[in-house]
Design an enzyme around this catalytic site. Structure first.
Site, PDB file in Angstrom:
ATOM      1  N   HIS A  84       0.786  -1.271   0.145  1.00  0.00           N
ATOM      2  CA  HIS A  84       0.073  -0.090  -0.043  1.00  0.00           C
ATOM      3  C   HIS A  84       1.082   1.056   0.006  1.00  0.00           C
ATOM      4  O   HIS A  84       1.764   1.269   0.583  1.00  0.00           O
ATOM      5  CB  HIS A  84      -0.933  -0.185   1.295  1.00  0.00           C
ATOM      6  CG  HIS A  84      -1.869   1.172   1.091  1.00  0.00           C
ATOM      7  ND1 HIS A  84      -3.108   1.089   0.751  1.00  0.00           N
ATOM      8  CD2 HIS A  84      -1.722   2.355   1.662  1.00  0.00           C
ATOM      9  CE1 HIS A  84      -3.709   2.273   0.743  1.00  0.00           C
ATOM     10  NE2 HIS A  84      -2.669   3.249   1.331  1.00  0.00           N
ATOM     11  N   ASP A 163     -14.846   1.541   6.474  1.00  0.00           N
ATOM     12  CA  ASP A 163     -13.945   2.468   5.982  1.00  0.00           C
ATOM     13  C   ASP A 163     -14.419   3.374   4.861  1.00  0.00           C
ATOM     14  O   ASP A 163     -14.321   4.307   4.534  1.00  0.00           O
ATOM     15  CB  ASP A 163     -12.845   2.060   5.369  1.00  0.00           C
ATOM     16  CG  ASP A 163     -11.599   2.687   4.956  1.00  0.00           C
ATOM     17  OD1 ASP A 163     -11.274   3.706   5.812  1.00  0.00           O
ATOM     18  OD2 ASP A 163     -11.534   2.910   3.686  1.00  0.00           O
ATOM     19  N   SER A 185      -7.656   3.565   8.708  1.00  0.00           N
ATOM     20  CA  SER A 185      -8.280   3.338   7.351  1.00  0.00           C
ATOM     21  C   SER A 185      -7.481   2.375   6.778  1.00  0.00           C
ATOM     22  O   SER A 185      -8.107   1.515   5.966  1.00  0.00           O
ATOM     23  CB  SER A 185      -8.769   4.663   6.681  1.00  0.00           C
ATOM     24  OG  SER A 185      -8.956   4.837   5.433  1.00  0.00           O
TER      25      SER A 185
HETATM   26  N1  URA Z   1      -5.826   6.394   2.070  1.00  0.00           N
HETATM   27  C1  URA Z   1      -6.651   5.858   2.819  1.00  0.00           C
HETATM   28  O1  URA Z   1      -6.945   4.699   2.417  1.00  0.00           O
HETATM   29  N2  URA Z   1      -7.331   6.343   4.057  1.00  0.00           N
HETATM   30  C2  URA Z   1      -6.766   7.474   4.601  1.00  0.00           C
HETATM   31  O2  URA Z   1      -7.283   7.687   5.485  1.00  0.00           O
HETATM   32  C3  URA Z   1      -6.017   8.179   3.900  1.00  0.00           C
HETATM   33  C4  URA Z   1      -5.369   7.625   2.769  1.00  0.00           C
END
Ligand code: URA
Length: 441
Positions: A84, A163, A185
């Site tokens: 990520h 989320d 998140s």
């Molecule tokens: N990316 C995400 O998936 N969530 C966030 O809060 C910020 C960046």
């Protein structure tokens, strides 16, 4: 008696620690529609102001991850590894890294996002490939992962739905900017995604969420702690996002650049960051005994053409036309083209990532509001990057835009983002730091 959202917001605002049960209730009730947006927004604002302890952040992450399906990757024989990035301008690393890892024997089942504002999204880039689908069901995702070793899909509504709902509310209420909320998140989606190994890239600089190295490190350490407590093997890299990554910013143009890197060419900075991330993905997944061995395996996957074949296989498996990877802009034609340059010779001293991101957004490559459309053909091709010389009248950046008006807007943004002078400025290293899997954080 159920907790009361107003009382939880009050207590949070005063800096009190909420229990895991209270946080789980709040997430469940909001996801089920039993708490309205207004009181939830007040709670999110209280978190932004007062912060959260590690225990609260862990509880929030777990509750969000468990708010929907948790992908079970046990049916996959190969080691599973996810990545990520907190995102940036010109960030096409997933398109390079995921096929290399698959070519080295790993399995990448990746849920990616769309771009919003000045940052691009992997899903918009992939959808620039004619015919390619990103709305894979969990079953399709797993079948493709088993067969090809790599699948990239848009965030499934079935995974971490809390989320999806909370992020939309945060976006609308100015409550994105909280380390605990960002970490929970991101990590809720990674935990629900099921991979045993996770490599996080936290970008730092004007084009990133985190402007300073200290902020980036604190976020990376928090996410690593959350992942490890959930039993995953996690590493994190801090990378520079003060300037755009590579020479392409946009959708089709970034896929073109990613394919060039997989074919053994492409910009050196994209290659360096991609290989660093791939190496940590291979090492955390147990596919290499150390970083040097992992780097050699990744190099070999590029040299042999195996990684490029994996990208083509992913495109075909998701219904796309892999032959488009050989065409400029994947065969798209921009509505308006132009260039930004200056009328004297000099060195590109500064090319600000945020400013370049805004210029890309102005071309039509980005999205100003959730749900808006992006133009696959729009974007920027950077001819002279920071530190390179430019001559009078030569383009520093070529601009592909959705209309003449978009083109003019992009040129204005570029004028504010680029400084050309007599000297090159000192550059920050691309890989700022690594939090290795065994480090205590
Ligand atoms: N990316 C995400 O998936 N969530 C966030 O809060 C910020 C960046």
């Amino acid at each position: 008696m159920s907790p009361d959202i107003r009382r939880l917001s009050d207590r949070k605002r005063r800096g009190e620690e909420l229990s895991a049960e209270e946080i789980a209730w709040l997430v469940e009730a909001y996801t089920a529609g039993e708490i309205d947006d207004a009181p939830m927004a007040a709670w999110l604002m209280a978190v932004c102001c007062a912060g959260m302890t590690d225990a609260e952040t862990q509880a929030l992450t777990d509750a969000m991850a468990r708010s929907g399906e948790m992908l079970n990757l046990a049916c996959i024989d190969a080691p599973t590894v996810d990545k990520h990035s907190t995102g940036g301008v010109g960030d096409k690393i997933t398109l390079v890294a995921a096929p290399i890892v698959a070519a080295c024997g790993g399995c990448v089942v990746k849920m990616s996002g769309r771009g919003l504002g000045h940052t691009g999204g992997t899903i918009d880039k992939l959808e620039a490939i004619p015919g390619l689908r990103t709305d894979l069901t969990p079953e399709e995702l797993l079948a493709q992962a088993r067969e090809v070793g790599v699948a990239v899909a848009s965030q499934s509504k079935a995974l971490a739905p809390a989320d999806g709902k909370m992020y939309a509310l945060r976006d609308a209420t100015g409550t994105v900017d909280s380390r605990a909320l960002i970490a929970s998140s991101i990590m809720s989606k990674k935990l629900a995604g099921g991979a045993q190994a996770i490599v996080l890239e936290v970008t730092v600089g004007s084009g990133a969420f985190m402007e300073t190295v200290d902020e980036g490190r604190a976020l990376a350490e928090l996410m690593v702690r959350i992942g490890r407590r959930a039993g995953r093997c996690v590493a994190a890299l801090l990378t520079d996002m003060s300037r755009p990554l590579g020479r392409a910013v946009g959708n089709a143009i970034e896929v073109e650049e990613a394919a060039a890197v997989l074919a053994g060419g492409g910009p050196a900075d994209v290659r360096e960051v991609a290989l660093a991330i791939v190496s940590w993905m291979l090492a955390t997944a147990g596919l290499a005994s150390g970083i040097d061995e992992a780097h050699e395996a990744a190099d070999e996957a590029l040299r042999s053409g195996a990684a490029a074949e994996k990208l083509a296989a992913l495109v075909e498996a998701q219904g796309g036309d892999a032959s488009a990877l050989d065409r400029a802009l994947l065969g798209h034609t921009p509505a308006a083209v132009g260039a930004w340059g200056i009328d004297r010779e000099g060195i590109v001293t500064r090319m600000d990532a945020l400013g370049v991101g805004r210029a890309a957004l102005a071309t039509g490559a980005g999205r100003r509001c959730k749900g808006g459309a992006v133009d696959p053909a729009a974007g920027l091709r950077i001819i002279s990057v920071e530190g390179e010389r430019t001559r009078a009248g030569e383009p520093v950046v070529e601009v592909m835009a959705s209309s003449g008006e978009h083109l003019q807007d992009a040129l204005v943004e570029l004028g504010a983002a680029i400084i050309v002078s007599e000297r090159a400025a000192e550059q920050r290293p691309l890989i700022i730091d690594v939090l290795a899997p065994e480090e205590r954080v």
